[in-house]
Write an enzyme that holds these catalytic residues in place. Sequence first.
Site, short mmCIF file in Angstrom:
data_model
loop_
_atom_site.label_atom_id
_atom_site.label_comp_id
_atom_site.label_asym_id
_atom_site.label_seq_id
_atom_site.Cartn_x
_atom_site.Cartn_y
_atom_site.Cartn_z
N ALA A 64 8.51 5.40 4.13
CA ALA A 64 9.57 5.72 3.17
C ALA A 64 10.74 4.75 3.36
CB ALA A 64 10.03 7.16 3.36
N GLY A 109 4.96 7.58 5.17
CA GLY A 109 4.52 7.90 3.82
C GLY A 109 3.38 7.03 3.34
N GLU A 112 0.37 8.63 4.67
CA GLU A 112 0.14 9.86 3.91
C GLU A 112 -0.45 9.57 2.53
OE1 GLU A 112 3.37 13.08 5.39
OE2 GLU A 112 4.24 11.25 4.56
N GLU A 132 7.21 9.75 12.48
CA GLU A 132 8.38 10.57 12.12
C GLU A 132 9.00 11.28 13.32
OE1 GLU A 132 6.12 10.13 8.24
OE2 GLU A 132 5.64 10.31 10.36
#
Length: 258
Positions: A64, A109, A112, A132
Amino acid sequence: METVEYILDDNHVATVYLNRPPYNPLNTQLYQEMASLFEELEKNPLVRAIIITGKGDRAFAAGADINEMMNLNGAEMLEMSRVSRAAYDKVEAIKKPVIAAVNGLALGGGCELALACDFRICSSNTKFGLPEINLGIIPGGGGTQRLPRLVGQSKAKELLFFGEMIDSERAVEVGLVNKSVELEDLLSEATRWAEKLAEKPSIAMQMLKKSINQGASVDLQSGLDLEAACFGNAFASEDRKEGMQSFVDKRKPQFTGR
């Protein structure tokens, strides 16, 4: 669209590019445009298989966009998380098979997003990670849910709790990816897979994906009932008749998607 783009080839394969090189960080605009694009690809009958990859050779998506995230308050971060989840859900739920062609870094992300795809093929220079925990947060785009379902709870906890990167060889070993190839062969290999998938009867493919994906979150009996319903829908298609007739005639089937 500014942050994503796609090319549709003559073999019904759409190749989607994350277009924020060199590291393709994921921000709100990209999530919104990706969700919109996948709605378009869902409705386009010419699209039968999809590849997602990152522009450039450094990253699929390096996570991200921290520059956007760090200035958000709690409510704003929850809204960004909602937008990102909607995009990942669109990728996972589309009725057509999706391959992540993972080039370079796939972190946070980006990892993911790859998890939301049906298949993952990576280049030998790829690094996967869900770091994270090292930032004082946890994954918010499905990492804690999709990863354990893919590699098992123990391996998922190892990756999530330590927050360390793994290379392509380890990713294959734990079952995170289907195959690793050299970077120069990545798109051609992903395209070879996608073209083979695009030749399959589309209604049966839709029912197969639905049965597997939705069946994974229910008890066995409910899953068997779902499979039976999906089987009935596939059997009622014209492509089923063509598939069986071509088998009897000893010829290649000509599927029409009906």
